[in-house]
Design a protein around this motif. Structure first.
Motif, PDB file in Angstrom:
ATOM      1  N   ALA A  68     -56.790  21.190 -51.812  1.00 56.98           N
ATOM      2  CA  ALA A  68     -56.001  21.220 -50.579  1.00 56.98           C
ATOM      3  C   ALA A  68     -56.591  22.202 -49.574  1.00 56.98           C
TER       4      ALA A  68
ATOM      5  N   ILE B 264     -55.085  20.586 -45.989  1.00 56.05           N
ATOM      6  CA  ILE B 264     -53.754  19.986 -46.050  1.00 56.05           C
ATOM      7  C   ILE B 264     -52.936  20.698 -47.119  1.00 56.05           C
ATOM      8  N   GLN B 265     -51.643  20.441 -47.140  1.00 58.99           N
ATOM      9  CA  GLN B 265     -50.777  21.042 -48.133  1.00 58.99           C
ATOM     10  C   GLN B 265     -50.885  20.296 -49.471  1.00 58.99           C
TER      11      GLN B 265
ATOM     12  N   THR C 250     -48.618  17.317 -49.717  1.00 58.11           N
ATOM     13  CA  THR C 250     -49.078  16.124 -48.992  1.00 58.11           C
ATOM     14  C   THR C 250     -50.045  15.331 -49.853  1.00 58.11           C
ATOM     15  N   LEU C 251     -50.938  16.054 -50.507  1.00 60.47           N
ATOM     16  CA  LEU C 251     -51.915  15.394 -51.370  1.00 60.47           C
ATOM     17  C   LEU C 251     -51.223  14.678 -52.523  1.00 60.47           C
TER      18      LEU C 251
ATOM     19  N   ALA D 155     -48.170  13.531 -52.559  1.00 62.18           N
ATOM     20  CA  ALA D 155     -47.427  12.395 -52.011  1.00 62.18           C
ATOM     21  C   ALA D 155     -48.350  11.215 -51.732  1.00 62.18           C
ATOM     22  N   TRP D 156     -49.529  11.467 -51.187  1.00 65.23           N
ATOM     23  CA  TRP D 156     -50.489  10.390 -50.925  1.00 65.23           C
ATOM     24  C   TRP D 156     -50.896   9.693 -52.221  1.00 65.23           C
TER      25      TRP D 156
ATOM     26  N   ILE E  58     -58.839  11.912 -44.160  1.00 64.64           N
ATOM     27  CA  ILE E  58     -58.261  12.911 -43.259  1.00 64.64           C
ATOM     28  C   ILE E  58     -58.905  12.832 -41.883  1.00 64.64           C
TER      29      ILE E  58
ATOM     30  N   THR F  98     -52.670   6.229 -39.122  1.00 60.65           N
ATOM     31  CA  THR F  98     -51.760   6.694 -40.171  1.00 60.65           C
ATOM     32  C   THR F  98     -52.544   6.689 -41.476  1.00 60.65           C
ATOM     33  N   ILE F  99     -52.019   7.380 -42.508  1.00 62.70           N
ATOM     34  CA  ILE F  99     -52.732   7.416 -43.783  1.00 62.70           C
ATOM     35  C   ILE F  99     -52.824   6.013 -44.387  1.00 62.70           C
TER      36      ILE F  99
END
Length: 303
Positions: free
Chosen positions: A14, A19-20, A23-24, A26-27, A58, A66-67
């Protein structure tokens, strides 16, 4: 240490990515675009290859995507990728990895087959490899055979090799005597019932016990098996249009005799039925995608 070995925990990854950690996580959970290995303590370990993929994603997010759009772009639009961010073969497993596995299969290259598969499983989740990648390889094999690009020996070897790998995964999943039960049968006399195999894997991942008895020989056989195992779900696969009438007749018969049974239809012959047949049997048709399968199952079973 190779690019395939886990080197970085989630905090380090991260930090490198900016990134947090949440977030990683969750992805990964939602999109399953990578599958980091875990050490003995159960902590994620990311490889250099994973970091390259995530950096590219990223970068696309920072450009306004969006992702989910970035992941779709990665998998289906290789011409738009930045070649300086990541090697094309690494970035595009849904295209170049499919081609690599296909080429290894049709050339009977056992070592290369295992190498490509191991690479796939090291980057993506097992579910993504089997449902998204293997299914596309199966389709490419069938299309090549129908168009005369490969011979039956290549088709049979390739299909059986992939089927064996999927079956191994299915049988490795833990069993629970309290699971719902699904009985899977096929009217196919030739070839592999690929759609049935993929759906069998999906069912096992949903915590459903799957009993696949292969090609059935008579309605009486099916009734005897039903009495033995009392399934909650019955899946009938039909790959060849010449077997379609038999499959649909069996569906009608079983739906009358077992009103609490959830019956599903899959296979090439089902997906290519005429519009009138599709409308008549719409309640039973599983669909082509994982989302279709999830909706079909959700509407028929209570968890």
């Amino acid at each position: 240490m190779s690019d395939q070995e886990g080197k970085y925990n989630i905090k380090a990854a991260a930090l490198m990515l900016g990134i947090q950690p949440g977030t990683l996580r969750a992805w990964e959970r939602r999109y399953q675009m990578i599958a980091p290995v875990r050490n003995e303590a159960g902590h994620r370990l990311y490889t250099d290859e994973h970091i390259k993929i995530l950096k590219w994603l990223i970068k696309k997010v920072n450009q306004g995507f969006t992702i989910s759009q970035a992941i779709s772009l990665m998998g289906h639009n290789p011409s738009q990728m930045d070649t300086d961010a990541i090697n094309l073969k690494t970035l595009n497993p849904l295209a170049s990895q499919i081609d690599s596995l296909y080429d290894a299969l049709i050339h009977f290259e056992h070592h290369k087959i295992n190498e490509v598969m191991n690479t796939m499983f090291s980057i993506f989740t097992m579910e993504k490899v089997i449902i998204d990648i293997f299914s596309q390889v199966f389709l490419k094999i069938e299309d090549s055979f129908k168009n005369g690009y490969i011979i039956s020996a290549q088709r049979n070897f390739s299909s059986r090799h992939l089927s064996a790998r999927i079956n191994t995964v299915i049988h490795s999943l833990p069993n629970d005597i309290h699971l719902n039960k699904a009985l899977c049968i096929t009217s196919s006399k030739d070839g592999e019932a690929i759609n049935l195999l993929l759906f069998s894997y999906f069912l096992r991942k949903q915590g459903i016990d799957v009993i696949n008895i292969g090609t059935y020989h008579s309605e009486e056989d099916i009734k005897k098996v039903m009495e033995m195992i009392h399934p909650d779900i019955l899946i009938i696969s039909c790959e060849d249009s010449k077997d379609l009438y038999e499959a649909l007749t069996l569906t009608n018969l079983l739906s009358l005799n077992y009103q609490d049974l959830a019956i599903g239809l899959c296979g090439h012959a089902i997906s290519t039925m005429n519009s009138a047949e599709k409308e008549q049997f719409s309640t039973y048709i599983l669909g082509q995608t994982k989302k279709d399968w999830e909706m079909w199952l959700l509407e028929r079973l209570e968890y």
